[in-house]
Design an enzyme around this catalytic site. Structure first.
Site, PDB file in Angstrom:
ATOM      1  N   ASP A 453      37.009  41.174  37.830  1.00 22.31           N
ATOM      2  CA  ASP A 453      36.856  40.870  36.408  1.00 22.31           C
ATOM      3  C   ASP A 453      36.790  39.354  36.251  1.00 22.31           C
ATOM      4  O   ASP A 453      37.772  38.653  36.514  1.00 22.31           O
ATOM      5  CB  ASP A 453      38.045  41.453  35.635  1.00 22.31           C
ATOM      6  CG  ASP A 453      37.882  41.355  34.124  1.00 22.31           C
ATOM      7  OD1 ASP A 453      37.140  40.473  33.662  1.00 22.31           O
ATOM      8  OD2 ASP A 453      38.515  42.156  33.404  1.00 22.31           O
ATOM      9  N   HIS A 454      35.643  38.864  35.803  1.00 21.97           N
ATOM     10  CA  HIS A 454      35.448  37.413  35.724  1.00 21.97           C
ATOM     11  C   HIS A 454      36.311  36.769  34.646  1.00 21.97           C
ATOM     12  O   HIS A 454      36.426  35.539  34.587  1.00 21.97           O
ATOM     13  CB  HIS A 454      33.973  37.098  35.462  1.00 21.97           C
ATOM     14  CG  HIS A 454      33.460  35.948  36.270  1.00 21.97           C
ATOM     15  ND1 HIS A 454      34.170  34.784  36.451  1.00 21.97           N
ATOM     16  CD2 HIS A 454      32.298  35.784  36.962  1.00 21.97           C
ATOM     17  CE1 HIS A 454      33.471  33.949  37.199  1.00 21.97           C
ATOM     18  NE2 HIS A 454      32.337  34.530  37.529  1.00 21.97           N
ATOM     19  N   ARG A 455      36.932  37.572  33.799  1.00 25.10           N
ATOM     20  CA  ARG A 455      37.812  37.007  32.778  1.00 25.10           C
ATOM     21  C   ARG A 455      39.116  36.496  33.371  1.00 25.10           C
ATOM     22  O   ARG A 455      39.753  35.606  32.798  1.00 25.10           O
ATOM     23  CB  ARG A 455      38.121  38.054  31.701  1.00 25.10           C
ATOM     24  CG  ARG A 455      36.925  38.491  30.878  1.00 25.10           C
ATOM     25  CD  ARG A 455      37.301  39.629  29.940  1.00 25.10           C
ATOM     26  NE  ARG A 455      37.721  40.824  30.677  1.00 25.10           N
ATOM     27  CZ  ARG A 455      38.129  41.951  30.088  1.00 25.10           C
ATOM     28  NH1 ARG A 455      38.183  42.021  28.767  1.00 25.10           N
ATOM     29  NH2 ARG A 455      38.473  42.996  30.815  1.00 25.10           N
TER      30      ARG A 455
END
Length: 483
Positions: A453-455
């Site tokens: 998850d790039h968040r």
């Protein structure tokens, strides 16, 4: 005798300049007992499809409109007999309309968003609502449109208690079955209906006692697993009502069959769709030389026993790497405002079964040795494939491992197992030509792919984790001091 008062619920002000809504479907029927803030219909505006909560409690006596029709703001939606004494003997439409506006301002729950509103002061100017009669188009030039009927029979009607006694008895059990339940999001209600679940039977975990989307998905998995355990065989093909192979044609091709999706398949589909739609995922991958690990594994078998699986060994290395990269075993809060870290790892392991994908969980996997991990993995695999996995063992993962090499493939763009923030895939281990110290030699190579998850982190952090796992696989003796 006490008289029943019929109250008319009119379509509330939708805001943002919207003056009408399309009726998608009714969620109640005439004769049903409804509670305050219970969803009674789905309506569609130019913005979205939302559920309409009733500001009144009582028995539904009339529904205005059919699915597909358009309802103007201020027009009647439904009528509810609430059992209150009617001392006025009837009220004009204008008086009732003003009362409706007061309820809306006071926080009666007569709004589209949420289930009930807090009382608040109103500041600023508010554009007056145009009456439905005033918006009516004249029938011809110079000829006013016919005035609406002034009878208050449709606005306020009375009936004796004796005439509704049978309905009261009949609706008693319905009232309990339809008791209000805290579901803040219309999307959560829709998801529950799509999965065939009753929101009243779902245990809420929201901070305010509300049923969340995670609760619905967990309940769907529970139902699916319970059903799979009760039925050891796949369900037969259901061609559906009215199916005829001779006439069922789509795009020029005859339909061979129609099979209803199982509850488990629906639950898996909903969870994967949520993950793909909500998580901005990214992928990094690397080819790893597992030759030394393969050789060492064969030497780890106890006398008369079996060697630990490659999955168990890699799982142990992954757990070691997560100690240095704990963000990949964390979670995001429901609103995405907090990163929740844990003291340890609950390891989810993807299992391909005859009934669909399952992800059983090894709790506190970081505390287990290679031998213990191997035993846990073998037990999980056997239980999942037998269809007897308890529901509680299918939830709670913080990181997922997916060995799709057993399916005979080298790589995969895996979907993150929500609410995890990362999943590591292991491809098949096969002999390939590999350069070692300037020489081309055969080595056992596998591909590792990490979807994250790039968040929660950037590519550098994810790559650092993958490099650490690669180092431990290619030089397994270095890991034994910490295993």
């Amino acid at each position: 005798m006490t008289a029943l008062t019929t109250r008319v619920f009119r379509l509330p002000d939708l805001g943002e300049g919207l003056t009408e809504a399309g009726l998608v479907q009714w969620l109640v029927a005439v004769g049903d007992t409804v509670a305050t803030d219970q969803a009674i219909a789905e309506v569609e505006t130019a913005k979205s499809v939302v559920e309409l909560p009733s500001p009144f409690a009582g028995v539904v006596t009339a529904l205005h409109g059919e699915p597909g029709e358009t309802i103007d703001v201020g027009a009647p939606v439904l009528e509810v007999a609430d059992g209150a004494a009617d001392s006025s003997g009837g009220a004009s439409a204008a008086v009732e309309h003003d009362a409706y506006r007061e309820e809306e301002r006071a926080g009666s729950g007569n709004v589209l968003i949420g289930y009930g509103t807090a009382e608040r002061s109103v500041s600023g100017r508010r554009r007056p609502r145009v009456q439905a009669a005033a918006r009516q188009t004249p029938t011809s030039a110079g000829t006013p449109a016919p005035a609406p009927a002034t009878s208050t029979a449709t606005e306020t009607s009375t009936a004796t208690e004796t005439s509704t006694a049978s309905e009261s008895v009949r609706s008693g059990s319905d009232a309990r079955a339809r008791r209000p339940v805290a579901v803040r999001s219309p999307l959560v209600r829709r998801l529950a209906r799509d999965l065939g679940l009753d929101v009243h039977a779902i245990a809420p975990t929201g901070h305010d006692g509300a049923v969340t989307r995670a609760d619905v998905l967990a309940a769907a998995v529970n139902v699916a697993v319970d059903g799979a355990a009760a039925s050891p065989h796949d369900s037969p093909v259901d061609d559906g009502p009215g199916f005829d192979r001779r006439t069922d044609v789509i795009d020029g091709l005859s339909v061979a069959s129609r099979e209803r999706m199982s509850a488990l398949r629906k639950a898996v589909s909903a969870k994967l769709a949520r993950s793909r739609s909500e998580i901005p995922e990214a992928t990094v991958w690397v080819d790893v030389d597992a030759t030394d690990l393969w050789t060492l594994r064969s030497q780890m078998a106890p006398e008369g026993g079996t060697a630990p699986s490659v999955t168990a060994l890699i799982a142990r290395f992954v757990l070691l790497a997560l100690e240095d990269h704990p963000v990949l075993a964390s979670r995001l809060s429901d609103d995405g405002s907090e990163l929740i870290s844990f003291d340890g790892v609950n390891l989810g392991v993807a299992a391909d079964t005859a009934r669909g994908l399952m992800v059983p969980v090894i709790p506190r996997a970081h505390e287990l040795s290679i031998e213990q991990l191997d035993g846990a993995l073998r037990e999980l695999s056997a239980t999942a494939r037998a269809g007897s996995m308890p529901p509680e063992r299918l939830r709670g993962s913080t990181f997922t491992l997916n060995n799709y090499g057993g399916l005979g493939v080298d790589g995969s763009a895996a979907i993150i197992n929500h609410p995890d923030v990362a999943i590591l895939g292991i491809g098949r281990i096969i002999e390939r030509a590999w350069v070692v110290e300037g020489q081309i030699v055969p080595r056992r190579i596998a591909q590792l792919s990490l979807v994250f998850d790039h968040r929660v982190c950037d590519g550098g952090y994810a790559a650092g984790f993958l490099r650490r796992v690669t180092e431990l696989i290619e030089h397994p003796l270095r890991a034994f001091a910490r295993v």
